[in-house]
Design an enzyme around this catalytic site. Structure first.
Site, PDB file in Angstrom:
ATOM      1  N   HIS A   1      -2.320  -8.823   1.603  1.00  0.00           N
ATOM      2  CA  HIS A   1      -1.797  -7.658   2.332  1.00  0.00           C
ATOM      3  C   HIS A   1      -2.614  -7.386   3.593  1.00  0.00           C
ATOM      4  O   HIS A   1      -2.181  -7.685   4.695  1.00  0.00           O
ATOM      5  CB  HIS A   1      -1.784  -6.456   1.391  1.00  0.00           C
ATOM      6  CG  HIS A   1      -1.060  -5.242   1.911  1.00  0.00           C
ATOM      7  ND1 HIS A   1      -0.263  -5.252   3.021  1.00  0.00           N
ATOM      8  CD2 HIS A   1      -1.020  -3.961   1.448  1.00  0.00           C
ATOM      9  CE1 HIS A   1       0.243  -4.038   3.231  1.00  0.00           C
ATOM     10  NE2 HIS A   1      -0.218  -3.242   2.287  1.00  0.00           N
TER      11      HIS A   1
ATOM     12  N   SER B   1       0.826  -1.219   0.000  1.00  0.00           N
ATOM     13  CA  SER B   1       0.000   0.000   0.000  1.00  0.00           C
ATOM     14  C   SER B   1       0.856   1.264   0.000  1.00  0.00           C
ATOM     15  O   SER B   1       0.589   2.206  -0.763  1.00  0.00           O
ATOM     16  CB  SER B   1      -0.976   0.003   1.176  1.00  0.00           C
ATOM     17  OG  SER B   1      -0.314  -0.281   2.381  1.00  0.00           O
TER      18      SER B   1
ATOM     19  N   ARG C   1       3.549  -4.694  18.699  1.00  0.00           N
ATOM     20  CA  ARG C   1       2.158  -4.258  18.512  1.00  0.00           C
ATOM     21  C   ARG C   1       1.189  -5.317  19.040  1.00  0.00           C
ATOM     22  O   ARG C   1       0.097  -5.011  19.497  1.00  0.00           O
ATOM     23  CB  ARG C   1       1.890  -3.956  17.028  1.00  0.00           C
ATOM     24  CG  ARG C   1       2.796  -2.851  16.478  1.00  0.00           C
ATOM     25  CD  ARG C   1       2.662  -2.704  14.974  1.00  0.00           C
ATOM     26  NE  ARG C   1       2.957  -3.949  14.277  1.00  0.00           N
ATOM     27  CZ  ARG C   1       2.704  -4.181  13.003  1.00  0.00           C
ATOM     28  NH1 ARG C   1       2.166  -3.234  12.268  1.00  0.00           N
ATOM     29  NH2 ARG C   1       2.995  -5.331  12.451  1.00  0.00           N
TER      30      ARG C   1
ATOM     31  N   HIS D   1       6.892 -13.856  10.582  1.00  0.00           N
ATOM     32  CA  HIS D   1       7.021 -12.535   9.954  1.00  0.00           C
ATOM     33  C   HIS D   1       8.213 -12.551   9.013  1.00  0.00           C
ATOM     34  O   HIS D   1       9.202 -13.231   9.282  1.00  0.00           O
ATOM     35  CB  HIS D   1       7.224 -11.448  11.020  1.00  0.00           C
ATOM     36  CG  HIS D   1       6.883 -10.083  10.521  1.00  0.00           C
ATOM     37  ND1 HIS D   1       7.790  -9.286   9.870  1.00  0.00           N
ATOM     38  CD2 HIS D   1       5.726  -9.382  10.573  1.00  0.00           C
ATOM     39  CE1 HIS D   1       7.205  -8.149   9.545  1.00  0.00           C
ATOM     40  NE2 HIS D   1       5.951  -8.169   9.953  1.00  0.00           N
TER      41      HIS D   1
ATOM     42  N   ASP E   1      -1.427  -9.459  13.906  1.00  0.00           N
ATOM     43  CA  ASP E   1      -2.721 -10.014  13.509  1.00  0.00           C
ATOM     44  C   ASP E   1      -3.203 -11.119  14.437  1.00  0.00           C
ATOM     45  O   ASP E   1      -4.387 -11.479  14.410  1.00  0.00           O
ATOM     46  CB  ASP E   1      -2.641 -10.544  12.072  1.00  0.00           C
ATOM     47  CG  ASP E   1      -2.463  -9.405  11.085  1.00  0.00           C
ATOM     48  OD1 ASP E   1      -3.108  -8.360  11.290  1.00  0.00           O
ATOM     49  OD2 ASP E   1      -1.668  -9.553  10.145  1.00  0.00           O
TER      50      ASP E   1
END
Ligand SMILES: CC(C)(COP(=O)(O)OP(=O)(O)OC[C@H]1O[C@@H](n2cnc3c(N)ncnc32)[C@H](O)[C@@H]1OP(=O)(O)O)[C@@H](O)C(=O)NCCC(=O)NCCS
Length: 442
Positions: free
Chosen positions: A272, A242, A327, A318, A373
């Site tokens: 994404h 993005s 996060r 990751h 996520d």
């Protein structure tokens, strides 16, 4: 916005000189070589972008303007009665590189309040779409519809000086970001709450206001989760799909609206922006399979069988990080402080305590730790935002904060149009053959 514009303008001569010096003195210096397999695999790992706004550090996670998530949780100004940063202060930091004072963060928040009104034709164009249109399509359309308001497009047509393009980009960026919570809330309410309209609350900051505008229960804990979520997802370097798409489109001097809408279209892709909904679905599947929630030994046995079948566990691993994503930790801490007795959140934590050693046992997983996520969706679900389709919109409105900071700076540094080169398979094969001959390979 004057104070941000002045802050950027004050730094610009130095930045432009720094870049010019680097290009002039070391323009031929090679950063990396590109292999045939990189060309065929998404130019993975090829360093094609400079971003001074954020950097993903494998050992520490995302650094925004050099600060880690933990540091920013401490340092960024907060709204009253909350531990989570206000988006206004974060945006000041993203754009200027300077940690804002409380007054500076509030100045951005107030500026956003003045600019947050959305023209009726934008709502009408969204209303006309069939009811099953994907919320990301509606978000992208809403941003495109707003393009009519672009200050940059108007000034460019009037012959604005190239040196000043960034100022009009900044103006557009402030206008667009101001409208995002209202636009996203409108889409949510239209799709899932019979089109109710809740006007913004002038006593709330940008992030909390989104929560306020969709939340019939008026739960301040959810507003606080919105602040945290928007802070944590605002940026992730300059070369992800993005950010890079918006950068590419803006390099053609397409304005902020055209560039951000393009970036949002990239974010809408399943590879994404959709991982958080995949992860929540996976957790709910576990619940369904156990007709409730598994005990720890049951979960371990279940996870072992998935891994033995070669299945991917969503929310884990990751491409860059080699630690638990800070996060994820920030949101788990939020859950500890604010949520009692939610078995889904307990399951998130049980997976966290059980899965990494099993992934390590496999020996090939480079990062066995959770990414952001692994918890995003479960938290939204807890507060009643159960519509999976909408999660990428939440991600999108946060990510536009980072994207706009990147493209304002791209114009400020007078970056030219991006134009890499493609070649044919014949050419590539000929290059390889020529190289083999030169090295005496038959
Ligand atoms: C994020 C991800 C795409 C990174 O991919 P990557 O950089 O190729 O990861 P690695 O280098 O660690 O992969 C090495 C091996 O470990 C496996 N692996 C990585 N993450 C895994 C996971 N979550 N579950 C099971 N196996 C995994 C890979 O399949 C690969 O196996 P292979 O050699 O047989 O192909 C990957 O970990 C993944 O798909 N995770 C789940 C989806 C997810 O959470 N996405 C959001 C990312 S922010």
């Amino acid at each position: 916005m004057k104070i941000i514009e002045e802050r950027i303008a004050a730094q610009l001569p130095l930045w432009r000189e720094r870049v010019n010096h680097l290009r002039g003195k070391s323009g031929d210096f090679k950063v990396c070589d590109v292999t045939v397999s990189q060309i065929y695999s998404g130019i993975r790992g090829v360093q094609i972008q400079v971003s001074d706004i954020s950097y993903v550090d494998p050992k520490e996670g995302i650094r925004i303007r050099g600060f880690t998530i933990d540091e920013l949780m401490q340092e960024l100004p907060k709204a009253r009665d909350t531990k989570n940063p206000m988006a206004g202060g974060l945006y000041f930091l993203l754009l200027t590189g300077d940690l804002p004072s409380q007054a500076e963060a509030m100045a951005v928040e107030e500026e956003w309040q003045h600019r947050c009104l959305i023209p009726t034709y934008v709502f009408n164009s969204i209303r006309r779409m069939p009811p099953d249109t994907h919320p990301m399509t509606l978000l992208s359309m809403g941003i495109m519809a707003l393009q009519r308001e672009s200050v940059f497009a108007r000034k460019y047509a009037e012959g604005a000086n190239k040196q000043d393009h960034w100022r009009f980009y900044l103006e557009d960026a402030m206008n667009l970001t101001a409208k995002l919570p209202g636009l996203a809330a409108f889409i949510y309410n239209l799709r899932y709450q019979d089109g109710i309209y809740i006007p913004p609350n002038p006593d709330l900051d940008w992030g909390a206001n989104f929560g306020y505008m969709i939340d019939r229960l008026k739960d301040p804990d959810y507003y606080d989760l919105c602040r945290l979520f928007f802070f944590l997802h605002s940026d992730h370097e300059g070369a992800n799909v993005s950010a890079h798409t918006s950068h590419l489109v803006s390099s053609a001097l397409s304005d902020v609206y055209l560039s951000c809408s393009a970036g949002i279209n990239g974010l809408a892709g399943p590879l994404h922006g959709l991982a958080n909904q995949e992860c929540l679905k996976w957790l709910l599947d576990i619940r369904d399979q156990f007709n409730g929630y598994p005990t720890q030994p049951q979960l371990e046995q279940y996870l072992r069988s998935l891994l033995a079948n070669g299945e991917m566990i969503p929310g884990y691993g990751h491409a860059v990080l080699r630690i638990t994503d800070p996060r994820f930790t920030a949101q788990l801490n939020f859950a500890h402080e604010n949520i009692k007795d939610d078995p889904l959140i307990d399951l998130v934590e049980m997976v966290y305590n059980t899965l990494p050693p099993l992934l390590m046992e496999k020996g090939k997983v480079n990062n066995p730790w959770p990414n952001v996520d692994a918890i995003n969706g479960a938290l939204q679900y807890h507060y009643g935002v159960t519509q999976f389709d909408f999660y990428t919109v939440l991600f999108g409105i946060s990510r536009i904060l980072g994207i706009t900071a990147h493209i304002v700076w791209a114009r400020a540094l007078l970056k030219p149009i991006e134009r890499p080169k493609s070649l044919t398979t014949d050419m590539l094969e000929a290059m390889v053959t020529q190289n083999e001959k030169a090295n005496g390979v038959n």
